[in-house]
Design a protein around this motif. Structure first.
Motif, PDB file in Angstrom:
ATOM      1  N   GLU A 111       3.005   2.937 -13.413  1.00 49.06           N
ATOM      2  CA  GLU A 111       1.572   3.067 -13.138  1.00 49.06           C
ATOM      3  C   GLU A 111       1.199   2.116 -12.011  1.00 49.06           C
ATOM      4  O   GLU A 111       1.794   1.068 -11.862  1.00 49.06           O
ATOM      5  CB  GLU A 111       0.739   2.675 -14.370  1.00 49.06           C
ATOM      6  N   LEU A 112       0.198   2.515 -11.249  1.00 47.53           N
ATOM      7  CA  LEU A 112      -0.326   1.657 -10.179  1.00 47.53           C
ATOM      8  C   LEU A 112      -1.837   1.577 -10.296  1.00 47.53           C
ATOM      9  O   LEU A 112      -2.498   2.578 -10.545  1.00 47.53           O
ATOM     10  CB  LEU A 112       0.013   2.233  -8.799  1.00 47.53           C
ATOM     11  N   THR A 113      -2.368   0.371 -10.137  1.00 51.94           N
ATOM     12  CA  THR A 113      -3.809   0.181 -10.019  1.00 51.94           C
ATOM     13  C   THR A 113      -4.056  -0.563  -8.719  1.00 51.94           C
ATOM     14  O   THR A 113      -3.145  -0.728  -7.918  1.00 51.94           O
ATOM     15  CB  THR A 113      -4.380  -0.607 -11.216  1.00 51.94           C
ATOM     16  N   GLU A 114      -5.274  -1.022  -8.513  1.00 46.25           N
ATOM     17  CA  GLU A 114      -5.640  -1.675  -7.247  1.00 46.25           C
ATOM     18  C   GLU A 114      -4.724  -2.851  -6.905  1.00 46.25           C
ATOM     19  O   GLU A 114      -4.187  -2.926  -5.817  1.00 46.25           O
ATOM     20  CB  GLU A 114      -7.094  -2.150  -7.310  1.00 46.25           C
ATOM     21  N   GLY A 115      -4.535  -3.779  -7.821  1.00 42.21           N
ATOM     22  CA  GLY A 115      -3.747  -4.968  -7.505  1.00 42.21           C
ATOM     23  C   GLY A 115      -2.543  -5.175  -8.397  1.00 42.21           C
ATOM     24  O   GLY A 115      -1.797  -6.125  -8.221  1.00 42.21           O
ATOM     25  N   ALA A 159       0.785  -3.385 -10.980  1.00 43.05           N
ATOM     26  CA  ALA A 159       1.702  -2.274 -11.215  1.00 43.05           C
ATOM     27  C   ALA A 159       2.322  -2.454 -12.592  1.00 43.05           C
ATOM     28  O   ALA A 159       2.566  -3.580 -13.021  1.00 43.05           O
ATOM     29  CB  ALA A 159       2.789  -2.251 -10.155  1.00 43.05           C
ATOM     30  N   VAL A 160       2.557  -1.372 -13.273  1.00 45.73           N
ATOM     31  CA  VAL A 160       3.291  -1.393 -14.530  1.00 45.73           C
ATOM     32  C   VAL A 160       4.670  -0.853 -14.210  1.00 45.73           C
ATOM     33  O   VAL A 160       4.806   0.241 -13.665  1.00 45.73           O
ATOM     34  CB  VAL A 160       2.607  -0.536 -15.618  1.00 45.73           C
ATOM     35  N   ILE A 161       5.701  -1.648 -14.529  1.00 44.53           N
ATOM     36  CA  ILE A 161       7.063  -1.202 -14.256  1.00 44.53           C
ATOM     37  C   ILE A 161       7.805  -1.001 -15.566  1.00 44.53           C
ATOM     38  O   ILE A 161       7.594  -1.730 -16.531  1.00 44.53           O
ATOM     39  CB  ILE A 161       7.829  -2.169 -13.332  1.00 44.53           C
ATOM     40  N   GLU A 162       8.650   0.000 -15.580  1.00 41.22           N
ATOM     41  CA  GLU A 162       9.523   0.268 -16.714  1.00 41.22           C
ATOM     42  C   GLU A 162      10.849  -0.429 -16.459  1.00 41.22           C
ATOM     43  O   GLU A 162      11.472  -0.215 -15.426  1.00 41.22           O
ATOM     44  CB  GLU A 162       9.764   1.761 -16.876  1.00 41.22           C
ATOM     45  N   SER A 183       0.819  -1.211   0.000  1.00 38.27           N
ATOM     46  CA  SER A 183       0.000   0.000   0.000  1.00 38.27           C
ATOM     47  C   SER A 183       0.857   1.266   0.000  1.00 38.27           C
ATOM     48  O   SER A 183       0.376   2.329  -0.372  1.00 38.27           O
ATOM     49  CB  SER A 183      -0.953   0.003   1.185  1.00 38.27           C
ATOM     50  N   SER A 184       2.121   1.171   0.394  1.00 39.66           N
ATOM     51  CA  SER A 184       2.984   2.351   0.426  1.00 39.66           C
ATOM     52  C   SER A 184       3.701   2.594  -0.903  1.00 39.66           C
ATOM     53  O   SER A 184       4.377   3.604  -1.048  1.00 39.66           O
ATOM     54  CB  SER A 184       4.013   2.224   1.545  1.00 39.66           C
ATOM     55  N   LEU A 185       3.568   1.674  -1.862  1.00 46.39           N
ATOM     56  CA  LEU A 185       4.228   1.856  -3.152  1.00 46.39           C
ATOM     57  C   LEU A 185       3.644   3.060  -3.878  1.00 46.39           C
ATOM     58  O   LEU A 185       2.447   3.336  -3.785  1.00 46.39           O
ATOM     59  CB  LEU A 185       4.055   0.602  -4.019  1.00 46.39           C
ATOM     60  N   LYS A 186       4.504   3.769  -4.603  1.00 45.52           N
ATOM     61  CA  LYS A 186       4.032   4.919  -5.371  1.00 45.52           C
ATOM     62  C   LYS A 186       4.775   4.978  -6.705  1.00 45.52           C
ATOM     63  O   LYS A 186       5.822   4.354  -6.874  1.00 45.52           O
ATOM     64  CB  LYS A 186       4.197   6.204  -4.578  1.00 45.52           C
ATOM     65  N   VAL A 187       4.216   5.715  -7.642  1.00 43.49           N
ATOM     66  CA  VAL A 187       4.817   5.872  -8.962  1.00 43.49           C
ATOM     67  C   VAL A 187       6.192   6.508  -8.793  1.00 43.49           C
ATOM     68  O   VAL A 187       6.367   7.455  -8.028  1.00 43.49           O
ATOM     69  CB  VAL A 187       3.915   6.738  -9.870  1.00 43.49           C
ATOM     70  N   GLY A 188       7.165   5.943  -9.489  1.00 43.07           N
ATOM     71  CA  GLY A 188       8.530   6.452  -9.424  1.00 43.07           C
ATOM     72  C   GLY A 188       9.442   5.644  -8.526  1.00 43.07           C
ATOM     73  O   GLY A 188      10.664   5.801  -8.590  1.00 43.07           O
ATOM     74  N   ASP A 189       8.886   4.772  -7.672  1.00 42.46           N
ATOM     75  CA  ASP A 189       9.716   3.936  -6.802  1.00 42.46           C
ATOM     76  C   ASP A 189      10.511   2.937  -7.629  1.00 42.46           C
ATOM     77  O   ASP A 189       9.991   2.331  -8.569  1.00 42.46           O
ATOM     78  CB  ASP A 189       8.857   3.155  -5.807  1.00 42.46           C
ATOM     79  N   LYS A 190      11.783   2.772  -7.283  1.00 46.70           N
ATOM     80  CA  LYS A 190      12.603   1.738  -7.921  1.00 46.70           C
ATOM     81  C   LYS A 190      12.383   0.448  -7.149  1.00 46.70           C
ATOM     82  O   LYS A 190      12.461   0.431  -5.922  1.00 46.70           O
ATOM     83  CB  LYS A 190      14.072   2.130  -7.909  1.00 46.70           C
ATOM     84  N   ILE A 191      12.103  -0.627  -7.876  1.00 40.93           N
ATOM     85  CA  ILE A 191      11.765  -1.894  -7.222  1.00 40.93           C
ATOM     86  C   ILE A 191      12.484  -3.062  -7.898  1.00 40.93           C
ATOM     87  O   ILE A 191      13.048  -2.921  -8.983  1.00 40.93           O
ATOM     88  CB  ILE A 191      10.233  -2.151  -7.248  1.00 40.93           C
ATOM     89  N   ILE A 192      12.440  -4.197  -7.231  1.00 37.47           N
ATOM     90  CA  ILE A 192      12.902  -5.471  -7.782  1.00 37.47           C
ATOM     91  C   ILE A 192      11.784  -6.467  -7.552  1.00 37.47           C
ATOM     92  O   ILE A 192      11.229  -6.544  -6.458  1.00 37.47           O
ATOM     93  CB  ILE A 192      14.183  -5.960  -7.079  1.00 37.47           C
TER      94      ILE A 192
END
Length: 91
Positions: A57-61, A63-66, A37-46
């Motif tokens: 992009e984020l939706t309910e369940g 995420a679109v990652i670049e 729930s704390s994820l936001k657009v722009g966060d770098k993730i693995i």
């Protein structure tokens, strides 16, 4: 006292199982939900499968990652909390 003595080992076994297996798992699940729930657009993730990227992009369940090779749509639950936290501390 006889019946209580018979069931006491089972009660103690259940208490030990609850304390050492069920309770930590519930805490871990709660922590993962808070992370999602704390994820936001722009966060770098693995992701758990090893993809590195930035949330576009984020939706309910989902995420679109670049990534370097394009965009991927993934479930939020596929984002690795441990690896993402390690990445954020390296900034």
């Amino acid at each position: 006292m006889g019946q209580l003595g018979t069931f006491l080992p089972f009660i103690l076994m259940f208490a030990v199982i609850y304390l050492f297996m069920i309770l930590p798992q519930q805490k871990k699940m709660k922590k993962e939900k808070e992370f999602e729930s704390s994820l936001k657009v722009g966060d770098k993730i693995i992701t758990k499968s090893g993809f590195h990227g930035k949330i576009a992009e984020l939706t309910e369940g989902t995420a679109v990652i670049e990534t370097m090779s394009g965009k991927l749509k993934i479930e939020k639950s596929a984002i690795s909390m441990e690896m993402s936290m390690a990445l954020s501390t390296k900034k």
